[in-house]
Design a protein around this motif. Structure first.
Motif, PDB file in Angstrom:
ATOM      1  N   HIS A   1      15.629  38.447  72.685  1.00 24.21           N
ATOM      2  CA  HIS A   1      14.872  39.681  72.437  1.00 24.21           C
ATOM      3  C   HIS A   1      13.511  39.625  73.136  1.00 24.21           C
TER       4      HIS A   1
ATOM      5  N   ARG B   1      13.998  40.358  76.745  1.00 22.20           N
ATOM      6  CA  ARG B   1      14.181  41.794  77.002  1.00 22.20           C
ATOM      7  C   ARG B   1      12.861  42.542  76.835  1.00 22.20           C
TER       8      ARG B   1
ATOM      9  N   LYS C   1      13.685  49.177  76.794  1.00 16.70           N
ATOM     10  CA  LYS C   1      13.536  49.585  75.397  1.00 16.70           C
ATOM     11  C   LYS C   1      12.071  49.950  75.169  1.00 16.70           C
TER      12      LYS C   1
ATOM     13  N   TYR D   1      11.442  56.933  72.255  1.00 18.58           N
ATOM     14  CA  TYR D   1      12.806  57.056  71.740  1.00 18.58           C
ATOM     15  C   TYR D   1      13.070  58.420  71.111  1.00 18.58           C
TER      16      TYR D   1
ATOM     17  N   GLU E   1      26.401  54.838  76.253  1.00 22.17           N
ATOM     18  CA  GLU E   1      26.042  54.053  75.060  1.00 22.17           C
ATOM     19  C   GLU E   1      25.695  55.039  73.959  1.00 22.17           C
ATOM     20  N   GLY E   2      25.369  54.519  72.767  1.00 24.28           N
ATOM     21  CA  GLY E   2      24.873  55.367  71.696  1.00 24.28           C
ATOM     22  C   GLY E   2      23.353  55.411  71.734  1.00 24.28           C
ATOM     23  N   PRO E   3      22.733  56.248  70.906  1.00 29.45           N
ATOM     24  CA  PRO E   3      21.257  56.311  70.896  1.00 29.45           C
ATOM     25  C   PRO E   3      20.616  54.969  70.535  1.00 29.45           C
ATOM     26  N   VAL E   4      21.298  54.176  69.710  1.00 33.30           N
ATOM     27  CA  VAL E   4      20.754  52.839  69.368  1.00 33.30           C
ATOM     28  C   VAL E   4      21.853  51.781  69.369  1.00 33.30           C
TER      29      VAL E   4
ATOM     30  N   LEU F   1      21.286  49.949  77.962  1.00 34.60           N
ATOM     31  CA  LEU F   1      20.534  48.791  77.453  1.00 34.60           C
ATOM     32  C   LEU F   1      21.464  47.576  77.335  1.00 34.60           C
TER      33      LEU F   1
ATOM     34  N   GLY G   1      22.453  45.104  75.364  1.00 31.69           N
ATOM     35  CA  GLY G   1      22.353  44.762  73.946  1.00 31.69           C
ATOM     36  C   GLY G   1      22.489  43.256  73.726  1.00 31.69           C
ATOM     37  N   VAL G   2      21.658  42.730  72.855  1.00 29.79           N
ATOM     38  CA  VAL G   2      21.774  41.315  72.493  1.00 29.79           C
ATOM     39  C   VAL G   2      23.075  41.112  71.704  1.00 29.79           C
ATOM     40  N   THR G   3      23.420  42.090  70.889  1.00 29.21           N
ATOM     41  CA  THR G   3      24.684  42.024  70.142  1.00 29.21           C
ATOM     42  C   THR G   3      25.863  42.119  71.105  1.00 29.21           C
ATOM     43  N   ARG G   4      25.747  43.012  72.091  1.00 32.49           N
ATOM     44  CA  ARG G   4      26.784  43.145  73.116  1.00 32.49           C
ATOM     45  C   ARG G   4      27.047  41.793  73.761  1.00 32.49           C
TER      46      ARG G   4
ATOM     47  N   SER H   1      27.994  48.466  68.714  1.00 32.04           N
ATOM     48  CA  SER H   1      27.306  47.220  68.355  1.00 32.04           C
ATOM     49  C   SER H   1      25.805  47.405  68.466  1.00 32.04           C
ATOM     50  N   SER H   2      25.098  46.826  67.521  1.00 30.10           N
ATOM     51  CA  SER H   2      23.638  46.781  67.592  1.00 30.10           C
ATOM     52  C   SER H   2      23.143  45.716  66.620  1.00 30.10           C
ATOM     53  N   SER H   3      21.900  45.307  66.822  1.00 29.33           N
ATOM     54  CA  SER H   3      21.347  44.229  66.001  1.00 29.33           C
ATOM     55  C   SER H   3      21.422  44.562  64.520  1.00 29.33           C
TER      56      SER H   3
END
Ligand SMILES: Cc1ncc(COP(=O)(O)O)c(C=O)c1O
Length: 282
Positions: free
Chosen positions: A51, A54, A144, A148, A177-180, A201, A203-206, A239-241
């Protein structure tokens, strides 16, 4: 949102309600600041270094002063110690401050949203909305920033249409992607997710799911895919954090697959939690 604890550069812990930014901070004047949202498991933020990487990249793209990683790490630790909750959301902000500086770093801890486990069991209804395919550097692909408002407006539009969330597609109908969140779907043992060169973005989760997928028997295809491919999937998820792996059961009013949360989403959600434990035990 309730703030459980707040720490600020040069000040350390402050009262959660304390004013922390000047009115001439560029973050307020022009929405020119970078941020990160992290999931905290058992008191420890998941993949903090990724994070911070990023955040440093986002800050560089917006022309902010270099991120003071050590200071932000220390603020995060202070805020988490003060919040004293095992599971939480940690937000890190890096703003340039007023024109003459100095930059401001914030670490803010808040409770996990309550509705996520119920949504995970039920699955999300999503609608496709036109989004910006941010390829040119000045459109800030993969950045990021705190600008937003468009993402939040898309979320509001999805809710206005009776859905839970949105999926952005570009003018050619390519899934972004999605908004978040990042977006995924499955057919057989293959998972699909839009590639980062679409300007989405990273994503760290991605990244964590890309690591976990092969061990669960899934291969992953990254690329540019039209919306009908997602609509015809056997299952889909985001997926998201903070939301982690969230099943998608409906797209634009039609069921995805059998209209129920699918096995890949469940397996990846489990693997994500296991990765958080593994990170902590080394
Ligand atoms: C636009 C966008 N895409 C994807 C994500 C998911 O990223 P991460 O998994 O690092 O939380 C986010 C997270 O906030 C986001 O804002």
């Amino acid at each position: 949102m309730k703030i459980l604890a707040l720490a600020v550069t040069g000040r350390g812990l402050v009262e959660p309600e304390a004013p922390v930014l000047r009115a001439d901070d560029e973050a307020l004047l022009r929405g020119r600041a970078a941020f990160e949202t992290l999931r905290v498991y058992r008191g420890v933020p998941f993949r903090l270094e990724q994070h911070l990487d990023r955040l440093a990249g986002s800050s560089a793209a917006i022309g902010l002063p270099p991120v003071d990683r050590a200071a932000l790490g220390a603020l995060a630790a202070e805020a988490l110690a003060a919040a004293r909750v095992p599971d939480a959301v940690l937000r890190l902000f890096w703003t340039p401050g007023p024109e003459e500086g100095p930059p401001v770093g914030l670490a803010l801890v808040s409770p996990l949203p309550e509705q996520h486990e119920a949504l995970r069991a039920r699955g999300m209804r999503v609608v496709s909305l036109l989004g910006v395919r941010a390829e040119a550097p000045w459109l800030l692909p993969g950045v990021k920033s705190t600008s937003y408002a468009v993402n939040m407006a898309a979320d509001a539009e999805a809710k206005r249409r009776g859905a839970d969330d949105a999926v952005f597609v570009d003018t050619a109908g390519t899934v972004l992607e999605g908004p978040v969140t990042n977006v995924w779907w499955r057919r057989g043992l293959t998972l699909w997710t839009p590639s980062l060169d679409l300007g989405i973005l990273a994503g760290v989760t991605r990244a964590a799911l890309l690591e976990a997928a092969p061990g669960l028997g899934y291969r992953v295809e990254e690329g540019a895919f039209p919306l009908p491919v997602l609509a015809a999937a056997e299952e889909a998820f985001t997926s998201s954090s903070v939301r982690e792996v969230m099943p998608v059961v409906e797209l634009d009013g039609e069921p995805v697959g059998d209209g129920r949360p699918g096995p890949a989403a469940a397996a990846l959600q489990h693997a994500l939690r296991a990765a958080a434990v593994d990170d902590q035990v080394g």
